[in-house]
Motif scaffolding. Structure first.
Motif, PDB file in Angstrom:
ATOM      1  N   LEU A 152      -5.424   6.814   2.267  1.00  0.00           N
ATOM      2  CA  LEU A 152      -4.961   5.569   1.649  1.00  0.00           C
ATOM      3  C   LEU A 152      -3.704   5.893   0.852  1.00  0.00           C
ATOM      4  N   TYR A 153      -2.605   5.320   1.258  1.00  0.00           N
ATOM      5  CA  TYR A 153      -1.329   5.568   0.598  1.00  0.00           C
ATOM      6  C   TYR A 153      -1.129   4.515  -0.489  1.00  0.00           C
ATOM      7  N   VAL A 154      -1.152   4.953  -1.728  1.00  0.00           N
ATOM      8  CA  VAL A 154      -0.935   4.033  -2.852  1.00  0.00           C
ATOM      9  C   VAL A 154       0.565   4.017  -3.121  1.00  0.00           C
ATOM     10  N   LEU A 155       1.202   2.900  -2.806  1.00  0.00           N
ATOM     11  CA  LEU A 155       2.669   2.875  -2.795  1.00  0.00           C
ATOM     12  C   LEU A 155       3.284   2.632  -4.173  1.00  0.00           C
ATOM     13  N   TYR A 199      -2.058  -5.502  -1.229  1.00  0.00           N
ATOM     14  CA  TYR A 199      -2.981  -4.836  -0.306  1.00  0.00           C
ATOM     15  C   TYR A 199      -4.063  -5.800   0.205  1.00  0.00           C
ATOM     16  N   THR A 218       0.760  -5.083  -7.870  1.00  0.00           N
ATOM     17  CA  THR A 218       1.220  -3.971  -7.025  1.00  0.00           C
ATOM     18  C   THR A 218       0.101  -3.384  -6.174  1.00  0.00           C
ATOM     19  N   PHE A 219      -1.123  -3.819  -6.420  1.00  0.00           N
ATOM     20  CA  PHE A 219      -2.233  -3.260  -5.635  1.00  0.00           C
ATOM     21  C   PHE A 219      -3.110  -4.369  -5.026  1.00  0.00           C
ATOM     22  N   LEU A 262     -12.425  -1.904  -0.630  1.00  0.00           N
ATOM     23  CA  LEU A 262     -12.054  -1.140   0.568  1.00  0.00           C
ATOM     24  C   LEU A 262     -13.292  -0.532   1.226  1.00  0.00           C
ATOM     25  N   LEU A 298      -1.938  -0.818   5.635  1.00  0.00           N
ATOM     26  CA  LEU A 298      -2.639   0.340   5.071  1.00  0.00           C
ATOM     27  C   LEU A 298      -4.084  -0.022   4.736  1.00  0.00           C
TER      28      LEU A 298
END
Lengths: 198, 198
Positions: B46-49, A121, A116-117, A93, B183
């Motif tokens: 940063l929204y970690v969902l 993302y 999940t990341f 990022l 995001l």
């Protein structure tokens, strides 16, 4: 002296790969493939190399530590695989280009973080994953998971490529570079499953 | 009569007020939803969902990345349950000593998003653990202390862990279900800075 008082190295040495008895120098194979991976890593020039210990990738990690000491990149020991995915994601990022080196018997630890990341993302990162289990493996506890890692990774919808005895060693470094490019191009994590043992 | 504890919303408002333009990595669930109640959607957040336990590692990655140069701090907001799930990252933070990292733990001793089941945090000295890992750590329980440590941390080299004792109150807030790619792109654009965006 019984097995309980012998040093671990002595126990391992007492169980040579079966192919050694048939004239195949497994140690030389590990050495040759390690050097090919090192050439690939030097070519892609990551900014950070995040790693967990691996006996089969020992030479590669030693090289990474040495090169980091020369300022080529940052070498960063991890505590767990999923931590590596988190750190690599944050680095990506922020504009860095991280490479991860892990063993496949820890891939279960990384799955939730990957799926999940890194994957949703769209965070490109390459994982060089040493494969254990199967032919020439000395640890009887490791087969159950490691022989199924290809299927597990595939079922998790993660992209992976293979380096094993079917790929000539002279193609290993180029495959590292191509897998790295594939991660960048697809904006996804890519796993490179590497069997150095057989 | 004892003063009532800080609420999560109050703590989040204080953090967002003190760090309005620094990168904020925000843990999943109630933390993300109450931050959105407080500030609305922000490009520097940063929204970690999902990925419970990963935000400290993600924040560490951002703090180690080239983008961190442009900011006084990279702030990560985690709960006590999430911190415990990725507990070993404290050791990695202690090893790497990222000066920009400010890790804030909102500690209510419970997993809020799943129905307030208890965590192991009340049995631990989280500040002591962080200190033992080589991280400057603080405990606060009042708004005055929270604001003072937030302000003071800006100019002090980290890594810093700030444990904030909060009460059990959870605010009703809608689910936040964007495509995570949005995001990533938003946060990457923000991290790259106005020069890159021009």
């Amino acid at each position: 002296m019984d097995v309980f008082t012998r040093k671990p190295q002595a126990i391992i040495a007492a169980v040579p790969p079966i192919t050694s008895e048939l004239g195949v120098d497994a140690k030389a194979g590990v050495e040759e493939r390690s050097q090919a991976l090192i050439r690939g890593i030097e070519h892609i020039a990551p900014t950070h190399v995040l790693w967990l210990p691996s006996s089969t990738l020992k030479q590669v990690i030693e090289h990474v530590e040495r090169r980091a000491g020369e300022g080529a990149y940052v070498s960063l020991p991890l505590t767990r695989e999923e931590e590596g995915i988190g750190i690599a994601g944050g680095l990506t990022l922020g504009g860095a280009k991280p490479l991860l080196i892990v063993q496949d018997n820890g891939i279960g630890n990384a799955l939730t973080a990957l799926t999940t990341f890194a994957q949703p993302y769209h965070l490109p990162m390459l994982l060089i994953v040493s494969q254990r289990g199967g032919l020439n493996e000395y640890n009887s506890m490791i087969h159950t998971l490691c022989e199924r890692v290809d299927d597990i990774v595939d079922a998790s919808d993660l992209r992976f490529f293979k380096l094993d005895e079917r790929v000539p060693t002279e193609r290993w470094a180029t495959t590292v570079a191509a897998a790295w490019e594939h991660a960048q191009m697809t904006h996804r994590p890519v796993l490179l499953l590497c069997n150095l043992l057989y | 009569m004892t003063a009532s504890k800080l609420t999560r919303l109050e703590a989040l408002q204080a953090i967002a007020t003190e760090y309005p333009s620094e990168p904020l990595v925000i843990a999943l669930g109630t933390m993300v939803r109450e931050m959105l109640l407080s500030t609305g959607r922000q490009e520097n957040h940063l929204y970690v969902l999902d990925s419970m336990g990963l935000p400290p590692a993600i924040g560490l990655g951002v703090a180690l990345s080239p983008a961190a140069r442009h900011h006084d701090k990279v702030v990560t907001i985690e709960g006590d349950g999430g911190l415990l799930m990725g507990f070993s990252t404290l050791a990695t933070i202690g090893l790497l000593k990222p000066e920009k990292l400010l890790l804030i733990v909102l500690d209510n001793g419970a997993y809020a998003a799943t129905g307030m089941q208890r965590t192991a945090a009340p049995a631990l000295d989280l500040r002591g653990v962080a200190t033992a890992c080589g991280i400057d750590a603080y405990d606060v329980a009042t708004m005055d202390d929270l604001q003072a440590v937030l302000r003071g941390s800006r100019s002090v080299p980290g890594p810093t862990l700030l444990r904030v004792v909060i009460g059990p109150e959870n605010r009703q807030a809608p689910y936040f279900l964007p495509d995570p790619v949005e995001l990533t792109l938003s946060f990457q654009r923000y991290l790259a800075g106005p020069v890159a965006a021009a």
